[in-house]
Design a protein around this motif. Structure first.
Motif, PDB file in Angstrom:
ATOM      1  N   CYS A 371       0.843  -1.204   0.000  1.00  0.00           N
ATOM      2  CA  CYS A 371       0.000   0.000   0.000  1.00  0.00           C
ATOM      3  C   CYS A 371       0.880   1.258   0.000  1.00  0.00           C
ATOM      4  O   CYS A 371       1.858   1.351   0.745  1.00  0.00           O
ATOM      5  CB  CYS A 371      -0.887  -0.010   1.247  1.00  0.00           C
ATOM      6  SG  CYS A 371      -1.793   1.526   1.499  1.00  0.00           S
ATOM      7  N   LEU A 372       0.535   2.226  -0.848  1.00  0.00           N
ATOM      8  CA  LEU A 372       1.320   3.456  -0.975  1.00  0.00           C
ATOM      9  C   LEU A 372       0.796   4.552  -0.047  1.00  0.00           C
ATOM     10  O   LEU A 372       1.324   5.662  -0.048  1.00  0.00           O
ATOM     11  CB  LEU A 372       1.265   3.952  -2.423  1.00  0.00           C
ATOM     12  CG  LEU A 372       1.643   2.919  -3.501  1.00  0.00           C
ATOM     13  CD1 LEU A 372       1.327   3.449  -4.879  1.00  0.00           C
ATOM     14  CD2 LEU A 372       3.119   2.566  -3.376  1.00  0.00           C
ATOM     15  N   CYS A 374      -1.789   6.351  -0.333  1.00  0.00           N
ATOM     16  CA  CYS A 374      -2.144   7.537  -1.119  1.00  0.00           C
ATOM     17  C   CYS A 374      -3.535   8.057  -0.757  1.00  0.00           C
ATOM     18  O   CYS A 374      -3.872   9.204  -1.056  1.00  0.00           O
ATOM     19  CB  CYS A 374      -2.096   7.208  -2.609  1.00  0.00           C
ATOM     20  SG  CYS A 374      -3.345   6.002  -3.102  1.00  0.00           S
ATOM     21  N   GLY A 375      -4.373   7.205  -0.158  1.00  0.00           N
ATOM     22  CA  GLY A 375      -5.709   7.636   0.267  1.00  0.00           C
ATOM     23  C   GLY A 375      -6.756   7.677  -0.838  1.00  0.00           C
ATOM     24  O   GLY A 375      -7.907   8.052  -0.602  1.00  0.00           O
ATOM     25  N   ARG A 376      -6.386   7.300  -2.067  1.00  0.00           N
ATOM     26  CA  ARG A 376      -7.353   7.397  -3.172  1.00  0.00           C
ATOM     27  C   ARG A 376      -8.567   6.488  -2.949  1.00  0.00           C
ATOM     28  O   ARG A 376      -9.676   6.820  -3.341  1.00  0.00           O
ATOM     29  CB  ARG A 376      -6.690   6.988  -4.494  1.00  0.00           C
ATOM     30  CG  ARG A 376      -5.703   8.005  -4.989  1.00  0.00           C
ATOM     31  CD  ARG A 376      -5.204   7.611  -6.352  1.00  0.00           C
ATOM     32  NE  ARG A 376      -3.978   8.318  -6.645  1.00  0.00           N
ATOM     33  CZ  ARG A 376      -3.244   8.094  -7.705  1.00  0.00           C
ATOM     34  NH1 ARG A 376      -3.591   7.176  -8.572  1.00  0.00           N
ATOM     35  NH2 ARG A 376      -2.146   8.784  -7.902  1.00  0.00           N
ATOM     36  N   CYS A 377      -8.322   5.327  -2.332  1.00  0.00           N
ATOM     37  CA  CYS A 377      -9.441   4.388  -2.129  1.00  0.00           C
ATOM     38  C   CYS A 377     -10.520   5.029  -1.259  1.00  0.00           C
ATOM     39  O   CYS A 377     -11.720   4.845  -1.503  1.00  0.00           O
ATOM     40  CB  CYS A 377      -8.939   3.083  -1.523  1.00  0.00           C
ATOM     41  SG  CYS A 377      -7.878   3.282  -0.093  1.00  0.00           S
ATOM     42  N   GLN A 388      -8.324   1.398   2.931  1.00  0.00           N
ATOM     43  CA  GLN A 388      -6.936   1.117   3.307  1.00  0.00           C
ATOM     44  C   GLN A 388      -6.876   0.499   4.711  1.00  0.00           C
ATOM     45  O   GLN A 388      -6.230  -0.532   4.931  1.00  0.00           O
ATOM     46  CB  GLN A 388      -6.179   2.444   3.250  1.00  0.00           C
ATOM     47  CG  GLN A 388      -4.784   2.417   3.774  1.00  0.00           C
ATOM     48  CD  GLN A 388      -4.301   3.842   4.062  1.00  0.00           C
ATOM     49  OE1 GLN A 388      -4.956   4.829   3.714  1.00  0.00           O
ATOM     50  NE2 GLN A 388      -3.154   3.941   4.699  1.00  0.00           N
ATOM     51  N   CYS A 421      -6.930   1.880  -7.093  1.00  0.00           N
ATOM     52  CA  CYS A 421      -5.704   1.665  -6.302  1.00  0.00           C
ATOM     53  C   CYS A 421      -4.452   1.561  -7.188  1.00  0.00           C
ATOM     54  O   CYS A 421      -4.334   0.648  -7.999  1.00  0.00           O
ATOM     55  CB  CYS A 421      -5.850   0.380  -5.476  1.00  0.00           C
ATOM     56  SG  CYS A 421      -4.364   0.002  -4.545  1.00  0.00           S
ATOM     57  N   PRO A 422      -3.486   2.488  -7.023  1.00  0.00           N
ATOM     58  CA  PRO A 422      -2.282   2.443  -7.867  1.00  0.00           C
ATOM     59  C   PRO A 422      -1.377   1.265  -7.508  1.00  0.00           C
ATOM     60  O   PRO A 422      -0.528   0.870  -8.307  1.00  0.00           O
ATOM     61  CB  PRO A 422      -1.591   3.780  -7.578  1.00  0.00           C
ATOM     62  CG  PRO A 422      -2.080   4.185  -6.233  1.00  0.00           C
ATOM     63  CD  PRO A 422      -3.466   3.637  -6.100  1.00  0.00           C
ATOM     64  N   ALA A 423      -1.558   0.708  -6.304  1.00  0.00           N
ATOM     65  CA  ALA A 423      -0.738  -0.440  -5.891  1.00  0.00           C
ATOM     66  C   ALA A 423      -1.388  -1.763  -6.335  1.00  0.00           C
ATOM     67  O   ALA A 423      -0.876  -2.833  -6.020  1.00  0.00           O
ATOM     68  CB  ALA A 423      -0.550  -0.427  -4.372  1.00  0.00           C
ATOM     69  N   ARG A 425      -4.034  -3.334  -5.418  1.00  0.00           N
ATOM     70  CA  ARG A 425      -4.404  -4.252  -4.345  1.00  0.00           C
ATOM     71  C   ARG A 425      -5.834  -4.766  -4.562  1.00  0.00           C
ATOM     72  O   ARG A 425      -6.737  -3.985  -4.873  1.00  0.00           O
ATOM     73  CB  ARG A 425      -4.268  -3.552  -2.982  1.00  0.00           C
ATOM     74  CG  ARG A 425      -2.816  -3.087  -2.758  1.00  0.00           C
ATOM     75  CD  ARG A 425      -2.600  -2.476  -1.416  1.00  0.00           C
ATOM     76  NE  ARG A 425      -2.778  -3.422  -0.333  1.00  0.00           N
ATOM     77  CZ  ARG A 425      -1.926  -4.388  -0.003  1.00  0.00           C
ATOM     78  NH1 ARG A 425      -0.816  -4.542  -0.703  1.00  0.00           N
ATOM     79  NH2 ARG A 425      -2.170  -5.175   0.997  1.00  0.00           N
ATOM     80  N   LEU A 427      -8.632  -5.096  -3.215  1.00  0.00           N
ATOM     81  CA  LEU A 427      -9.357  -4.702  -2.002  1.00  0.00           C
ATOM     82  C   LEU A 427     -10.760  -5.310  -1.947  1.00  0.00           C
ATOM     83  O   LEU A 427     -11.149  -5.908  -0.955  1.00  0.00           O
ATOM     84  CB  LEU A 427      -9.425  -3.169  -1.933  1.00  0.00           C
ATOM     85  CG  LEU A 427      -8.061  -2.472  -1.867  1.00  0.00           C
ATOM     86  CD1 LEU A 427      -8.189  -0.988  -2.192  1.00  0.00           C
ATOM     87  CD2 LEU A 427      -7.449  -2.649  -0.489  1.00  0.00           C
TER      88      LEU A 427
HETATM   89  S1  SF4 Z   1      -5.590   3.302  -2.987  1.00  0.00           S
HETATM   90 FE1  SF4 Z   1      -4.314   1.482  -2.664  1.00  0.00          FE
HETATM   91  S2  SF4 Z   1      -2.274   2.311  -2.333  1.00  0.00           S
HETATM   92 FE2  SF4 Z   1      -3.684   4.025  -2.035  1.00  0.00          FE
HETATM   93  S3  SF4 Z   1      -4.152   4.006   0.193  1.00  0.00           S
HETATM   94 FE3  SF4 Z   1      -5.724   2.761  -0.804  1.00  0.00          FE
HETATM   95  S4  SF4 Z   1      -4.928   0.677  -0.668  1.00  0.00           S
HETATM   96 FE4  SF4 Z   1      -3.200   2.020  -0.302  1.00  0.00          FE
END
Ligand code: SF4
Ligand code: SF4
Length: 444
Positions: A371-372, A374-377, A388, A421-423, A425, A427
């Motif tokens: 996980c980066l 980044c808070g986008r989720c 996250q 999610c840029p990583a 994941r 989710l």
């Molecule tokens: S979008 Fe992905 S990388 Fe970014 S906070 Fe959420 S889980 Fe982590």
């Protein structure tokens, strides 16, 4: 003009144009038709036919068993070949009534007779819906005669028709609204007769101008009905998102729309209600989209319930030359279920088969990183959750925190967080598993 929408959400590419070009085809299957007895939420229906029985299209073959259950009717004429376990579209197995289709589609007596809507009382409307075996055709599969009989019908002030169809590739509701707007509106008027204090709102994403125009035309002159264009954004068609956009009321986990004075029905369900009441037609078929970048001729068909998905893919020209089916989904790419076999029948609440030339999940798995932060989720979650943190709690199997502090059970598995999610994941998949584990523990 900017239309109303909900907080969060994502904008995946729609690919709607793939299946919108071709006219709707009435597809008559040639193979056996297979009817799982559990095509709805609630208790499976009870078969009332046996091997060797002759059946007609529209004939009851399994009856609702208990309050939350639904009738199942045959969509073809032929002979009952077996009652046995078969694969279902969701990947499981279930008891199925298998009918050797004689290819004639002879209808049972009394099917298809015109009837006057005004001759029906409220209880008679509900009886006709139950007789027809109608369930939520937008995907939920909840028996409609139960949904339309809440404890306090006079407290319902909104009946919302869901014409959002926000999943990529799927266009069957759009095509239905363009071509059968009067049926949907008549279905809405029948439902409104059950709720004396309600008004009807038909919510349609603003990327469907033809559907908006057709539905507005069908509503003309009825002050109790309106069409509300809503912003095209995923998951606009989710029940919670739609109730929030139309009424400003927020549905919480465990609450039913009726608790907030709302009833939400998919436009296909409303059309099925009209046909059951005014045309004496049980639910034998529905509009169904076969699409995806691996399909030769994506289009929408009128499909008999019980038709094999392999027949439907052939009807859409099969796999495009030079392409490969890397991912086959019942539904669309955001919320669809990956299918392990095409040898499974279309059930009442299935609206699409999507065949893709690449497997995004497989690709994401190869590219997944930590996980980066980044808070986008969190920004895109339409429910206002923090995916996250939910993922961290789920991975540690800290179900107490997941449920009580992070409200993880409120997750509607829309996949917006996974999409953004840029990583890369997975989710949503993790949240679905976690919810299943928590609910299984509660049941114990
Ligand atoms: S979008 Fe992905 S990388 Fe970014 S906070 Fe959420 S889980 Fe982590
Ligand atoms: S899958 Fe669940 S957590 Fe993720 S965005 Fe949708 S509702 Fe929120």
């Amino acid at each position: 003009m900017k239309h109303k929408t909900f907080r969060g959400g994502v904008h995946p590419k729609g690919y709607k144009e793939l299946s919108l070009g071709s006219p709707i085809e009435d597809f008559l299957p040639s193979g056996d038709l297979v009817f799982p007895v559990n095509q709805h939420i609630g208790k499976p229906a009870k078969p009332i036919v046996k091997k060797g029985d002759a059946v007609l299209a529209g004939q009851l073959i399994a009856e609702a068993d208990g309050f939350v259950s639904a009738n199942i009717v045959s969509s073809c004429s032929g002979t009952v070949k077996a009652i046995e376990e078969r694969h279902t579209i969701s990947g499981g197995r279930a008891t199925c009534i298998v009918i050797a289709n004689d290819g004639l589609f002879n209808a049972a007596p009394g099917i298809g007779i015109d009837r006057e809507a005004s001759a029906f009382s409220g209880p008679q409307i509900l009886d006709a819906i139950k007789w027809a075996g109608i369930v939520g055709l937008g995907g939920a599969g909840f028996p409609t005669h139960v949904k339309l009989a809440p404890r306090n019908p006079e407290q319902i002030d909104y009946v919302i028709a869901n014409g959002s169809e926000c999943e990529p590739y799927i266009t069957c509701d759009d095509q239905l609204m363009r071509t059968q707007s009067n049926g949907i509106v008549e279905g809405m008027r029948l439902v409104l007769r059950l709720f004396p204090n309600a008004r009807g709102v038909i919510a349609i994403e603003d990327n469907k101008p033809e559907a908006i125009e057709a539905m507005a035309h069908a509503c003309e002159g009825d002050a109790n009905l309106s069409v509300l264009p809503v912003m095209a954004k995923y998951p606009e068609g989710g029940e919670r998102s739609l109730i929030g956009v139309v009424t400003g009321r927020q549905l919480r986990f465990g609450q039913l729309p009726a608790d907030l004075g709302c009833v939400v029905c998919n436009v296909s369900t409303l059309n099925a209600i009209y046909r059951a009441v005014c045309k004496t037609e049980p639910l034998i078929g529905r509009l169904f989209t076969v699409s995806g970048d691996a399909v030769s001729n994506p289009h929408t068909l009128f499909v008999r319930i019980g038709t094999s998905c392999s027949e439907l893919l052939k009807a859409a020209g099969g796999i495009k030359p030079g392409s490969e089916a890397r991912k086959i989904l019942c539904g669309g790419p955001m919320m669809g279920i990956a299918m392990s076999t095409l040898d499974a029948p279309v059930a009442k609440n299935n609206n699409a088969l999507t065949v893709l030339a690449s497997d995004e999940v497989e690709l994401a798995e190869q590219q997944m990183t930590a996980c980066l932060r980044c808070g986008r989720c969190g920004h895109v979650c339409p429910i206002g959750l923090v995916p996250q943190m939910m993922a961290e709690a789920a991975e540690r199997q800290d179900y107490e925190r997941y449920e009580k502090k992070l409200y993880g059970l409120d997750c509607i598995a829309c996949g917006s967080c996974t999409y953004i999610c840029p990583a890369k994941r997975p989710l949503m998949q993790l949240f679905k598993q976690t919810k299943a584990a928590i609910m299984a523990a509660k049941r114990k």
